[in-house]
Structure formats: C-alpha cells, structure tokens
Write a protein that holds these residues in place. Structure first.
Motif, PDB file in Angstrom:
ATOM      1  N   ASP A 196       0.877  -1.169   0.000  1.00 62.72           N
ATOM      2  CA  ASP A 196       0.000   0.000   0.000  1.00 62.72           C
ATOM      3  C   ASP A 196       0.912   1.215   0.000  1.00 62.72           C
ATOM      4  O   ASP A 196       1.727   1.382   0.909  1.00 62.72           O
ATOM      5  CB  ASP A 196      -0.908   0.008   1.226  1.00 62.72           C
ATOM      6  N   VAL A 197       0.773   2.070  -1.014  1.00 65.94           N
ATOM      7  CA  VAL A 197       1.791   3.074  -1.295  1.00 65.94           C
ATOM      8  C   VAL A 197       1.240   4.487  -1.128  1.00 65.94           C
ATOM      9  O   VAL A 197       0.251   4.852  -1.769  1.00 65.94           O
ATOM     10  CB  VAL A 197       2.356   2.894  -2.719  1.00 65.94           C
ATOM     11  N   LEU A 198       1.883   5.260  -0.276  1.00 63.40           N
ATOM     12  CA  LEU A 198       1.547   6.665  -0.058  1.00 63.40           C
ATOM     13  C   LEU A 198       2.628   7.519  -0.714  1.00 63.40           C
ATOM     14  O   LEU A 198       3.819   7.317  -0.479  1.00 63.40           O
ATOM     15  CB  LEU A 198       1.488   6.959   1.443  1.00 63.40           C
ATOM     16  N   VAL A 199       2.208   8.470  -1.541  1.00 66.27           N
ATOM     17  CA  VAL A 199       3.146   9.302  -2.297  1.00 66.27           C
ATOM     18  C   VAL A 199       2.944  10.770  -1.957  1.00 66.27           C
ATOM     19  O   VAL A 199       1.813  11.276  -1.953  1.00 66.27           O
ATOM     20  CB  VAL A 199       2.967   9.098  -3.816  1.00 66.27           C
ATOM     21  N   HIS A 200       4.042  11.451  -1.697  1.00 69.00           N
ATOM     22  CA  HIS A 200       4.037  12.907  -1.536  1.00 69.00           C
ATOM     23  C   HIS A 200       5.271  13.407  -2.272  1.00 69.00           C
ATOM     24  O   HIS A 200       6.383  13.396  -1.743  1.00 69.00           O
ATOM     25  CB  HIS A 200       4.073  13.292  -0.050  1.00 69.00           C
ATOM     26  N   ALA A 201       5.086  13.823  -3.531  1.00 69.22           N
ATOM     27  CA  ALA A 201       6.213  14.155  -4.393  1.00 69.22           C
ATOM     28  C   ALA A 201       5.871  15.347  -5.273  1.00 69.22           C
ATOM     29  O   ALA A 201       4.696  15.690  -5.464  1.00 69.22           O
ATOM     30  CB  ALA A 201       6.589  12.948  -5.259  1.00 69.22           C
ATOM     31  N   ASP A 202       6.904  15.976  -5.818  1.00 64.72           N
ATOM     32  CA  ASP A 202       6.708  17.122  -6.701  1.00 64.72           C
ATOM     33  C   ASP A 202       6.221  16.694  -8.080  1.00 64.72           C
ATOM     34  O   ASP A 202       5.534  17.455  -8.764  1.00 64.72           O
ATOM     35  CB  ASP A 202       8.017  17.902  -6.844  1.00 64.72           C
ATOM     36  N   GLU A 203       6.585  15.489  -8.485  1.00 61.32           N
ATOM     37  CA  GLU A 203       6.193  14.979  -9.790  1.00 61.32           C
ATOM     38  C   GLU A 203       5.622  13.571  -9.625  1.00 61.32           C
ATOM     39  O   GLU A 203       5.919  12.886  -8.652  1.00 61.32           O
ATOM     40  CB  GLU A 203       7.397  14.945 -10.740  1.00 61.32           C
ATOM     41  N   PRO A 204       4.798  13.122 -10.579  1.00 60.60           N
ATOM     42  CA  PRO A 204       4.180  11.797 -10.449  1.00 60.60           C
ATOM     43  C   PRO A 204       5.202  10.671 -10.348  1.00 60.60           C
ATOM     44  O   PRO A 204       6.253  10.703 -10.979  1.00 60.60           O
ATOM     45  CB  PRO A 204       3.348  11.672 -11.736  1.00 60.60           C
ATOM     46  N   VAL A 205       4.876   9.708  -9.518  1.00 60.30           N
ATOM     47  CA  VAL A 205       5.677   8.500  -9.340  1.00 60.30           C
ATOM     48  C   VAL A 205       4.923   7.339  -9.985  1.00 60.30           C
ATOM     49  O   VAL A 205       3.726   7.169  -9.771  1.00 60.30           O
ATOM     50  CB  VAL A 205       5.920   8.212  -7.845  1.00 60.30           C
ATOM     51  N   ARG A 206       5.606   6.571 -10.794  1.00 60.13           N
ATOM     52  CA  ARG A 206       4.989   5.437 -11.489  1.00 60.13           C
ATOM     53  C   ARG A 206       4.998   4.215 -10.582  1.00 60.13           C
ATOM     54  O   ARG A 206       6.038   3.854 -10.022  1.00 60.13           O
ATOM     55  CB  ARG A 206       5.740   5.133 -12.780  1.00 60.13           C
ATOM     56  N   ILE A 207       3.846   3.582 -10.432  1.00 59.97           N
ATOM     57  CA  ILE A 207       3.678   2.457  -9.511  1.00 59.97           C
ATOM     58  C   ILE A 207       3.090   1.286 -10.270  1.00 59.97           C
ATOM     59  O   ILE A 207       2.043   1.403 -10.918  1.00 59.97           O
ATOM     60  CB  ILE A 207       2.754   2.852  -8.337  1.00 59.97           C
ATOM     61  N   GLY A 208       3.747   0.149 -10.210  1.00 60.06           N
ATOM     62  CA  GLY A 208       3.269  -1.044 -10.899  1.00 60.06           C
ATOM     63  C   GLY A 208       2.207  -1.768 -10.100  1.00 60.06           C
ATOM     64  O   GLY A 208       2.249  -1.801  -8.870  1.00 60.06           O
ATOM     65  N   LEU A 209       1.243  -2.359 -10.799  1.00 56.59           N
ATOM     66  CA  LEU A 209       0.177  -3.143 -10.183  1.00 56.59           C
ATOM     67  C   LEU A 209       0.495  -4.619 -10.393  1.00 56.59           C
ATOM     68  O   LEU A 209       0.520  -5.118 -11.519  1.00 56.59           O
ATOM     69  CB  LEU A 209      -1.183  -2.795 -10.807  1.00 56.59           C
ATOM     70  N   GLU A 210       0.724  -5.316  -9.290  1.00 62.57           N
ATOM     71  CA  GLU A 210       1.234  -6.686  -9.360  1.00 62.57           C
ATOM     72  C   GLU A 210       0.208  -7.674  -9.881  1.00 62.57           C
ATOM     73  O   GLU A 210      -0.964  -7.641  -9.507  1.00 62.57           O
ATOM     74  CB  GLU A 210       1.701  -7.119  -7.978  1.00 62.57           C
ATOM     75  N   ASP A 211       0.666  -8.561 -10.730  1.00 69.00           N
ATOM     76  CA  ASP A 211      -0.161  -9.658 -11.225  1.00 69.00           C
ATOM     77  C   ASP A 211      -0.486 -10.590 -10.055  1.00 69.00           C
ATOM     78  O   ASP A 211       0.419 -11.135  -9.422  1.00 69.00           O
ATOM     79  CB  ASP A 211       0.615 -10.419 -12.300  1.00 69.00           C
ATOM     80  N   PRO A 212      -1.775 -10.784  -9.737  1.00 74.64           N
ATOM     81  CA  PRO A 212      -2.108 -11.642  -8.590  1.00 74.64           C
ATOM     82  C   PRO A 212      -1.707 -13.096  -8.787  1.00 74.64           C
ATOM     83  O   PRO A 212      -1.609 -13.849  -7.813  1.00 74.64           O
ATOM     84  CB  PRO A 212      -3.624 -11.496  -8.476  1.00 74.64           C
ATOM     85  N   ALA A 213      -1.456 -13.494 -10.030  1.00 74.86           N
ATOM     86  CA  ALA A 213      -1.073 -14.874 -10.299  1.00 74.86           C
ATOM     87  C   ALA A 213       0.440 -15.061 -10.382  1.00 74.86           C
ATOM     88  O   ALA A 213       0.931 -16.193 -10.371  1.00 74.86           O
ATOM     89  CB  ALA A 213      -1.710 -15.354 -11.608  1.00 74.86           C
ATOM     90  N   ASP A 214       1.194 -13.951 -10.463  1.00 75.36           N
ATOM     91  CA  ASP A 214       2.637 -14.049 -10.637  1.00 75.36           C
ATOM     92  C   ASP A 214       3.267 -12.776 -10.079  1.00 75.36           C
ATOM     93  O   ASP A 214       3.223 -11.717 -10.710  1.00 75.36           O
ATOM     94  CB  ASP A 214       2.989 -14.210 -12.117  1.00 75.36           C
ATOM     95  N   SER A 215       3.876 -12.865  -8.897  1.00 75.76           N
ATOM     96  CA  SER A 215       4.404 -11.683  -8.226  1.00 75.76           C
ATOM     97  C   SER A 215       5.597 -11.067  -8.942  1.00 75.76           C
ATOM     98  O   SER A 215       6.034  -9.972  -8.575  1.00 75.76           O
ATOM     99  CB  SER A 215       4.804 -12.035  -6.789  1.00 75.76           C
ATOM    100  N   THR A 216       6.135 -11.729  -9.973  1.00 71.42           N
ATOM    101  CA  THR A 216       7.252 -11.172 -10.717  1.00 71.42           C
ATOM    102  C   THR A 216       6.787 -10.304 -11.884  1.00 71.42           C
ATOM    103  O   THR A 216       7.606  -9.710 -12.577  1.00 71.42           O
ATOM    104  CB  THR A 216       8.148 -12.296 -11.274  1.00 71.42           C
TER     105      THR A 216
END
Length: 317
Positions: A196-216
């Motif tokens: 669970d990711v909380l962001v406070h930044a000057d520019e957008p941060v890219r966050i990946g959404l994990e595949d529930p069937a494959d954590s890689t």
C-alpha cells in the motif's frame, strides 16, 4: 490483519528520489520502505519506530499483549468495555463506519473471529477449527453496528469481541508515518507499506500493479504525485481450498467475486479500505455513498474494469 496481496511496488523511485535509496523495516507483518530525496533524519526514524510500536501494541491481533487482544479474551472485563485509543484513532473508526454502511455490512472489523476460526490465527496454523464453518458470520460473533460504537477516540464494545482492522489499519498507519515525515521537514517521499503506497512528491511516481497470479509481473501501472494506491488480492494470504483473508462480513466466508482490486484515494487508509470494499461491493455503489476514489478490478471470471479517471491503466483491459 489483512494484507494487500496484489501489491503495488514502485517501479522506480520517481523524480527527486534516486539519491539515498530506501529505508526498509518491518511493520504490521509486512516489509515496509520509505524512499526520500535525502536520508531520513534520525529523529524521524525513531518517530516511525515509535508509531509502529504504538499501533501494534494497540491493534495487532497477533500480539497477546495488545489492547484488542486483551479486550477480546475477557481480560478487560465482560462488558461494556471502553478502550481509550491513541489520539486520532477516531478517524480510522469513522472510516470503518462509512465502509460498513457503504457495503451493507460486508466490511466488518469483527470478521477477526472468523479469520481465527478459519485458521488465520496468531499461530498462523492455517487449520480450520472443527465445527467452525457452521458458526461463521454475525450469528457467531455479532456485527460492528450491534457490538461496537465509538465516541471520538474511544471504542466501546458491548462484550468481549475480536476487532480486526486489517482492511484499513495498514493504510492508516502509513498516513501517520507520512504526517510524521512532513512534520520532520521531509517533503518528497514514497511510503511503501507492504504494497500500500503513499506518495508525496513534486512529480508523479509510477507504480506497478502486481499480477495476482505471478508476483514477478505487473498487469498495469498508475502515476500519482499526491495520494495513495492500495491493492487487495487472493493469492498471497491464501490457504486450504478457496480460503483467503478477504472475508464477507455478512457470511464470514472468503469473497469469491474478485481476484484483485486496486483503489486510489487521497489517503492511504481510504485506499486500503476501498480496495477491500471493492471485493465485496460494486464501484458505483461505493461512489454513491459519497466515497471518492479511482479503481481497477480483476474479476474471478477473467474480466477487468477500470474507472474513467484512473491515472494509468490495466494492461489486460
């Protein structure tokens, strides 16, 4: 506590966050990290550790000495039981009240008793207790509205009951950490609370959404500069035949409609709670209750859906 199984892990630190790397520590049974432009002051680190200890000593159902464990097993009396909680706890309880109402009772902190009966207990036995299946749900443990109410930061239980704040608690603690960082002069940061990711930044941060069937693998990505993204899924905290940690409060049984859900909201507590609520209630119903969020869902039938304003996409949609 519930965990966000379909975790969102920052794919990169984001603008201004490539210097010192991440401070990694354990909290709420998960691995947490804080990334910031400059190394965190020692005082801020000590403050975070103190926040974690205070939260777990109050809310962890995996600790026999926690306040809620003592309230559940009768050590604080037979009821009514008044729990004087840390300052600000009423905000989390307010959110639980809203989610409980918006989902028609399907989000219910009293599912902790059902999780224990199904084997997700302090010993992590993952063994269903004999005869427990016939006693799951409200008939066996009551409901949030019947057994509990709060007055500001005080929680009042009519009788001993196990309160599980897993649907919201991790995100709520992340918000507390974020507030402490801002008070310490840290303005540019990403708090990854075990997915669970909380962001406070000057520019957008890219966050990946994990595949529930494959954590890689990731199945999507979002970009946010201020706010939070949280996910829930069935793949990580799963055991037995169809058993996982996201329960329907009306039945005490694992939810079956979804494989993974993600919610973006202003606070991490709201995102955390909404990602669980999306397993149980349609997005439009949650929005109609006044809750504000963007979301993406993967259903058990293989279909996917994203909200119109999602700042990103599912690669499968």
């Amino acid at each position: 506590m519930s965990r966000s199984s379909a975790e969102q892990l920052p794919e990169r630190p984001g603008p201004g966050m490539t210097g010192p790397g991440a401070w990694v520590f354990s909290a709420t049974g998960s691995v947490w990290s804080i990334r910031s432009r400059d190394p965190l002051p020692h005082q801020a680190r000590r403050g975070v550790i103190s926040l974690v200890e205070g939260f777990e000593s109050t809310w962890s159902r995996f600790r026999a000495d926690s306040l809620i464990s003592r309230a559940a097993d009768g050590r604080l009396g037979g009821g009514p039981i008044r729990l004087e909680l840390p300052e600000g706890a009423g905000a989390m309880l307010d959110l639980y009240d809203r989610l409980h109402a918006a989902t028609g009772g399907r989000i219910d902190p009293l599912v902790g008793a059902d999780l224990v009966a199904l084997g997700y207990d302090p010993a992590y036995s993952f063994t269903v207790r004999a005869g427990s299946v016939t006693n799951l749900g409200p008939p066996g443990r009551g409901t949030w509205g019947e057994v509990a109410h709060h007055e500001g930061d005080a929680l009042i239980l009519k009788r001993p009951a196990l309160v599980d704040v897993g649907a919201v608690g991790k995100g709520f603690l992340a918000d507390l950490v974020g507030a402490l960082l801002l008070e310490s002069g840290v303005e540019d940061f990403v708090v990854d609370a075990g997915g669970d990711v909380l962001v406070h930044a000057d520019e957008p941060v890219r966050i990946g959404l994990e595949d529930p069937a494959d954590s890689t693998r990731v199945v999507g990505a979002v970009e946010i500069a201020r706010g939070a993204v949280a996910g829930s899924g069935t793949s990580r905290r799963a055991w037995g035949d169809g058993l996982h940690h996201i329960l329907d409060g009306l039945t005490g049984r694992p939810a079956a409609r979804m494989t993974a859900t993600w919610a973006i909201a202003e606070t991490c507590a709201a995102a955390d709670g909404l990602s669980s609520a999306l397993f149980l209630t349609r997005p439009e119903e949650l929005a109609a209750s006044g809750l504000r969020f963007e979301c993406a869902v993967l259903r058990a039938d293989g279909s996917a859906e994203v909200s119109r304003g999602l700042p990103g996409s599912l690669f499968t949609a």
